[in-house]
Structures are given as C-alpha cells and as structure tokens.
Design an enzyme around this catalytic site. Structure first.
Site, PDB file in Angstrom:
ATOM      1  N   ILE A   1      38.982  44.855  43.526  1.00  0.00           N
ATOM      2  CA  ILE A   1      39.990  45.838  43.927  1.00  0.00           C
ATOM      3  C   ILE A   1      40.360  45.722  45.395  1.00  0.00           C
ATOM      4  O   ILE A   1      41.389  46.253  45.828  1.00  0.00           O
ATOM      5  CB  ILE A   1      39.494  47.271  43.614  1.00  0.00           C
ATOM      6  CG1 ILE A   1      40.671  48.258  43.634  1.00  0.00           C
ATOM      7  CG2 ILE A   1      38.381  47.690  44.580  1.00  0.00           C
ATOM      8  CD1 ILE A   1      40.319  49.652  43.168  1.00  0.00           C
ATOM      9  N   TYR A   2      39.572  45.003  46.184  1.00  0.00           N
ATOM     10  CA  TYR A   2      39.826  44.908  47.618  1.00  0.00           C
ATOM     11  C   TYR A   2      41.155  44.185  47.896  1.00  0.00           C
ATOM     12  O   TYR A   2      41.531  43.250  47.186  1.00  0.00           O
ATOM     13  CB  TYR A   2      38.694  44.181  48.323  1.00  0.00           C
ATOM     14  CG  TYR A   2      37.410  44.981  48.438  1.00  0.00           C
ATOM     15  CD1 TYR A   2      37.349  46.322  48.087  1.00  0.00           C
ATOM     16  CD2 TYR A   2      36.239  44.389  48.907  1.00  0.00           C
ATOM     17  CE1 TYR A   2      36.177  47.047  48.203  1.00  0.00           C
ATOM     18  CE2 TYR A   2      35.055  45.105  49.026  1.00  0.00           C
ATOM     19  CZ  TYR A   2      35.036  46.437  48.664  1.00  0.00           C
ATOM     20  OH  TYR A   2      33.872  47.150  48.771  1.00  0.00           O
ATOM     21  N   GLY A   3      41.808  44.626  48.963  1.00  0.00           N
ATOM     22  CA  GLY A   3      43.092  44.029  49.303  1.00  0.00           C
ATOM     23  C   GLY A   3      44.126  44.221  48.231  1.00  0.00           C
ATOM     24  O   GLY A   3      45.041  43.396  48.080  1.00  0.00           O
TER      25      GLY A   3
END
Length: 319
Positions: A52-54
C-alpha cells in the site's frame, strides 16, 4: 551500524531500519535509490515496505532499485499485507485470499522469491484470526518468507496471535508498532506481552510523526505535513497538544545539553526501550536520512534517559 536480535529469534537487524512509505510518491526513484545506497553504506540492513505504500508505487520502485544495485542478499526485507485501497478508501482485509494475493504481488514487484519477515499489517475484526494466521504459516511452509510477524496489534491481540502460531510450531517474531517519546501507550500491554513471549518490536514513526525533530516549535512550516490540509494535517495534529509540547521542550533542553540534535536524542532514547529491535526511519531527502542515521552513534546518559522517561510518562494521555 549496530545490530540487534529480533526478540528471541535468530534474526538480526540493524537497529535503524529504512522505511519506504514515501517511495514512488513523495520520493522519486532517483532519490529513493540514493537513500537505499546511503543506508547500505552506513551499515543498515533492514528495509521495510508494504504494497500500500506510495499508493501502490513503492514496491515496484524498490524492486527496480534492488535489481539495479544487486543487493538483495545484503538486506533484511520486511513486508506486510492486509491493507489496500477500495473505492478510494483504505480498507483492512486479512482474509487468506487477500493476504496471499498481496504477498505474491509483493514478491513479483520486489523481484525476489521470498521476504525475510512478512507481517499482517493490521488486525481485521472481520477476518477469522485462524485464517489470517494460516496464511502466515502457509507462507513459511512454502518458502515465501523466512519469518512472520504482525503490525499494529494490541497486547491481547499479540498474545492470541502468538499462541495461535506457536500451536503450529511457527514462531511469531515481531510486532511493528508506533512508538516514540510522544507515543508510549504500547508500554501498557504490548511491551509486556512481547517480552513474555519473546517477540521483538519494530518501532515506526520514532520521531513522533516529525514533531520530535523540533520543526514545529516555532509554528507550522508551510512545507510540512501539518500544513497539508488535504492529507497529512490530521496525522500530525494530535501530536501538537500542550502535553506533548512539554515533552518536545524537555527533549530540546536535553539535546542542547548533550550537543546533539533533537532527532538523535529521541532515537537514542527509543533504542533504550525493552524489546525494541529497531527504529524505522523514513525521509523525504537523502540529507535527512544521513542526519538521522548518525543517531546510531549517540548513547544517552542514564540520568537523561530517566528524565525523558518522567516527562513523557503517558498516563492520562489519549492514545
């Protein structure tokens, strides 16, 4: 850089880890590669990520960087699953299908056949715990991860998860939690449980969402997260209360007396806490990262640790 064991496991990680939450969004690929190189040159080993990062861009960026640098065998790569975007909202989903699908996507995007630690990103009350733990066990049995952990679990949730996997002879080695001078509520239950069962803690946001750097002492800078009304303002605002301002001023006084930065003193304090295997630091620039990595050389006198303990006592604070 100094290393520590993760709980009672055999895994060792650098006590400062590189967080990649901003990769692919706030940090472009060129800057991200500079940060990875700088981190490894400083002796760092643990790199933490999540699909889910960025907004989904982080892991493809990180995978390309690791491929170009050829450093996969030098790092402890820790990932997560169980959070995603649906209809523009962040949703929790720790079902077996989603966890294993996200793991396969992470391995593909990161260009590796395994993670070193794979974690359930958050407790999901809608998914049976046994099902989620079964996904962790399956990932270990199939070689897609070497170790497993959890993230943002409360104390009782940590105990249940550890017991459930222990029954399957799969050790749960870590819990990744927010922990800093401004967020010590994990000491009430999470830390005692982790100590009892032999788990290590990966501390995220160790600088109190940026507040412990001192950047907000004179107000809210226009380029800071707290000034971002469209996104990050609500993330930082709870840490700008009167009680927490007192902690920040005490930290400033201590750091001035020791001739170190506030960030260094805050990180050094955190690394004195029981069960903390590492503090995960992220940065928007390579210069910020270099500055924070220098905290590995700072050791606080016992009397300063005690003073910071006293002033940051979380009793009566809102979590």
């Amino acid at each position: 850089m100094q290393e520590r064991r993760v709980g009672r496991s055999g895994l060792r990680v650098s006590r400062l880890a590189l967080g990649t939450m901003t990769f692919g969004e706030q940090v472009d690929e060129i800057e991200a590669e500079e940060q990875v190189t700088t981190f490894l040159d400083a002796g760092g080993t643990m790199v933490d990520t999540a699909p889910i990062y960025g907004s989904g861009a982080c892991e493809p960026v990180l995978g390309r960087i690791l491929g170009r640098l050829g450093v996969r065998d030098r790092i402890v790569l820790t990932g997560k699953a169980g959070l995603g975007h649906r209809d523009g909202e962040v949703v929790r989903d720790a079902s077996r299908k989603t966890l294993l699908d996200q793991l396969d996507t992470s391995l593909r995007d990161l260009g590796t056949d395994h993670l070193d630690v794979w974690q359930i990103h958050r407790w999901d009350e809608k998914a049976p715990l046994d099902e989620a733990l079964g996904a962790l066990e399956h990932a270990v049995r199939t070689g897609r991860t070497r170790y497993v952990g959890i993230s943002n679990f409360y104390g009782w949730q940590t105990g249940l998860a550890h017991a459930g996997l222990a029954a399957q002879d799969v050790p749960l080695i870590s819990n990744q939690v927010e922990y800093s001078l401004l967020r010590r509520d994990v000491e009430r239950e999470v830390v005692p449980v982790a100590e009892y069962v032999g788990m290590g803690l990966f501390a995220w946001s160790p600088l109190g969402r940026g507040v412990l750097t001192g950047k907000y002492r004179g107000g809210i800078p226009s380029d800071s997260r707290a000034a971002d009304a469209g996104g990050w303002e609500g993330f930082v605002a709870p840490y700008l209360t009167a009680e927490r301002t007192g902690v920040v001023e005490a930290l400033a006084k201590a750091s001035d007396g020791l001739d170190v930065t506030m960030a260094h003193a805050a990180l050094a304090w955190l690394l004195t806490r029981p069960q903390v295997a590492c503090a995960i630091i992220g940065a928007r620039t390579t210069e910020q990262l270099k500055e924070n990595l220098a905290a590995d050389e700072v050791e606080l006198p016992p009397e300063i640790v005690e003073a910071l303990d006293d002033v940051s006592n979380p009793e009566g604070w809102d979590a």
